[in-house]
Structure formats: C-alpha cells, structure tokens
Motif scaffolding. Structure first.
Motif, PDB file in Angstrom:
ATOM      1  N   ARG A  24     100.509 111.367 -30.067  1.00 56.44           N
ATOM      2  CA  ARG A  24      99.910 110.078 -30.439  1.00 56.44           C
ATOM      3  C   ARG A  24     101.112 109.118 -31.311  1.00 56.44           C
ATOM      4  O   ARG A  24     100.868 108.308 -31.843  1.00 56.44           O
ATOM      5  CB  ARG A  24      98.510 110.131 -31.320  1.00 56.44           C
ATOM      6  CG  ARG A  24      97.325 110.529 -30.669  1.00 56.44           C
ATOM      7  CD  ARG A  24      96.166 110.615 -31.597  1.00 56.44           C
ATOM      8  NE  ARG A  24      94.895 111.307 -30.801  1.00 56.44           N
ATOM      9  CZ  ARG A  24      93.860 111.823 -31.556  1.00 56.44           C
ATOM     10  NH1 ARG A  24      93.922 111.505 -32.869  1.00 56.44           N
ATOM     11  NH2 ARG A  24      92.929 112.414 -30.871  1.00 56.44           N
ATOM     12  N   THR A  25     102.290 109.922 -30.914  1.00 58.51           N
ATOM     13  CA  THR A  25     103.214 109.374 -31.840  1.00 58.51           C
ATOM     14  C   THR A  25     103.858 107.908 -30.924  1.00 58.51           C
ATOM     15  O   THR A  25     104.466 107.325 -31.621  1.00 58.51           O
ATOM     16  CB  THR A  25     104.483 110.277 -31.813  1.00 58.51           C
ATOM     17  OG1 THR A  25     104.973 110.648 -30.326  1.00 58.51           O
ATOM     18  CG2 THR A  25     104.017 111.413 -32.287  1.00 58.51           C
ATOM     19  N   GLY A  84      95.023 115.507 -31.748  1.00 56.95           N
ATOM     20  CA  GLY A  84      95.985 114.727 -30.976  1.00 56.95           C
ATOM     21  C   GLY A  84      97.485 115.249 -30.896  1.00 56.95           C
ATOM     22  O   GLY A  84      98.276 114.224 -30.977  1.00 56.95           O
TER      23      GLY A  84
END
Length: 344
Positions: A9-10, A201
C-alpha cells in the motif's frame, strides 16, 4: 510490455520480476563487468526492482549494483538491500540491534553509491533482540531520509503480526513487505504467512522461486548429479541421491513433465506459478549468467490454465514444504533442543 504491480500500500509500482543480486561477486560470479551487463539487460527489459544484501560476497554485490546504477539509472530503480548477517569478525558486526543497523546502513549506502535505499530489510529474525529496538532504529532512518521503507525476510507469521502491533502501539513506522522462500516445491507460506501478509497489506517478494535450482530442469530422475555453484557450498541440500531429497526429486521430475506438456520450460512454469498467487508482488530471480537471465525474462507474461495449476497442486499439495531445509530459517524453538526440554 511489463505490467507493474503495487508494492503493498506504499503507492510504489514494481515489476513482477525482481532482479536478485546474490550471484554477483566473488562467491559466484566474480566478473564485475559481466554482472553489470546482466543488470543492465534486466533493466532494459523493464525490470525496475533490484534486491541485494550486505552479506552477498561480503559487500561486493552491493558494490557491483552501485556501479551498474551509476550514470543516471538510480532514479528509475526501486533498490532493496538487507542487513543482519555477519560482516566481519566483530561480535557486534551483525544482528538486528540499533547499534549495528545505524552503522551498517552507512556501509551499504557507500557501497551502493546512493543517498537513499528504497527498501531496507531485516534479513532474518533475531529472537534475542527486542523488535522495538529494531523498529525504532529503522523508523529513525526513514525520518532521516536514508531509507524510504523497511521490511522483513523469512519471518514467521507470528513475528510479522508482532512487528505490526509493536509499530502501532509504540508509534513506529511499520514494515511494508516480507521476503519469504516460495516455489512449487516450497509452499509452506500458503498456510498462514500469505494470508497474514494480505490482511496487513504487505508486499510479498519471494526468494528462490526456482527452489535453489531444483526447478531449473536439470534435476531429473536417472540424470547425473548437476554441477552447481550452490551445490558446492550446500552439498546435502542439492544431492539428488540423498534420501531426504527423494520427494523433492520426484516432484521436480513430475513438474518437468508437466511443463513439457504445457509447452513451457520448467523455469517459466515455476516463475509463472509463483506470480499466480494474489498475495505475491514480485518474484526474485537470481541469475549468475546472461543465459540464465534470458531464460527467465518474460515469465511474468505467462498465464497458467486452471488445469495446469490443479496438476501442480496434485504433485505438491498447497501449503507443503517437501524438506525442512528449504524453509530458509529454523526458529530456535525447533533448532535448540534445550528450549523443548525441562531442566532437571
């Protein structure tokens, strides 16, 4: 054309194949110019993700990668390296302590010839070191701009959860990725690790998708023992005559037959299988030669049929590791008999 994938989720996008640099350096391929040519070929093919570690040929791999990225290529590459293993004789020149992390990141930055590392990874767990000690040091490096993100490698599911909860409770930056062993012969992470990673995530970047060469197509029933640079260092793990490897040899042979029926090389079947799992972000390939690299490029474009995937499941059931040696890390609870026995 390469279809890039989200790195957890970066917001970062990476190629489905990650170039692993373990083979570059004196331990495997000592020719710097040849190694640089391999790196450049991978980048030119669309790979934008490179993974190395300080211990690979004792820093030489990082030096080679740094040379390859000089001259304007650095900005386009998501660069990952790792710390934990011993880098010298000093008792504190290793591990997951703040003291070592703060010292070793500077060494890696110098060898890589860069001002920042995109992904700095804890190469192995260290149960004797407080996880907050490690997370605190890594969080400080993020705030200083020396690293962008950090992750873990070969952690148990419980250790992944502990790191996430500790980060939340102590106000630390959290790990964004995990790098486990995963292949058609080593499927143990499907049981719990991959679901845990998905729930948080995390990006998952498996190492050894060819099972250390067992899925190269050279390990077949009735064949002679293949020559291998890895086998020279870890003979028992690659001995086709060893009883502990009998199940692995049988599976590798059956998978090679399946690859033939599917019109694929075993190498491409192996890489395509790993990339099929929805939890996998990018598979780390580790070529030693240009020829090896060429056999692996393009595997991310292969889509396996449900029938082929079902056949793989029949040969090696989901969640199965055929040998414990391939786990990559044996926790002290298993390796230290004293922890399983009451003192008398």
């Amino acid at each position: 054309m390469t279809e890039y994938r989200p790195f957890g989720r970066t917001g970062v996008q990476v190629s489905p194949l990650c170039l692993g640099a373990m083979m570059f350096g004196s331990q495997f391929n000592p020719d710097h110019d040849d190694s640089i040519r391999i790196i450049h070929r991978a980048l030119d093919s669309g790979i934008n993700f490179v993974d190395t570690a300080d211990v690979y040929s004792q820093g030489e791999s990082e030096t080679i990668v740094g040379k390859a990225l000089a001259g304007g290529r650095r900005d386009d590459v998501v660069l990952a390296t790792k710390f934990h293993g011993g880098m010298g004789e000093g008792v504190n020149h290793r591990g997951n302590s703040r003291r070592w992390i703060v010292q070793e990141v500077e060494n890696s930055l110098r060898r890589l010839g860069t001002d920042w590392i995109d992904l700095y990874q804890v190469h192995r767990p260290e149960p004797g070191t407080d996880i907050d000690e490690t997370l605190g040091a890594l969080s400080d490096l993020v705030h200083q701009g020396k690293i962008r993100y950090f992750g873990t490698s070969t952690y148990q599911p419980s250790e992944i959860v502990e790191a996430q909860w500790t980060a939340q409770r102590r106000g630390r930056e959290r790990p964004v990725s995990e790098q486990p062993p995963y292949s058609m012969l080593v499927r143990g992470i499907e049981r719990e690790m991959l679901p845990v990673a998905q729930s948080y995530g995390l990006a998952v970047i498996p190492w050894s998708p060819l099972a250390g060469g067992w899925l190269s197509g050279r390990y077949r029933k009735g064949a002679e023992q293949p020559a291998s640079s890895r086998a020279a260092l870890q003979g028992n793990r690659f001995d086709i005559g060893a009883e502990e490897n009998a199940a692995k040899l049988a599976a590798a042979d059956a998978l090679a037959e399946l690859a033939d029926e599917a019109g694929l090389s075993l190498v491409r079947l192996a890489l395509a299988f790993v990339l099929e799992h929805p939890a996998i972000t990018s598979a780390i390939i580790g070529p030693r030669t240009m020829e090896q690299l060429e056999t692996q490029l393009g595997a991310d474009e292969i889509k396996l049929s449900q029938d082929v995937l079902d056949r793989i499941d029949e040969i090696v059931p989901p969640g199965t590791n055929l040998t414990q040696r391939d786990n990559g890390y044996v926790p002290p609870s298993l390796s230290d008999a004293a922890l399983r026995r009451r003192t008398r």
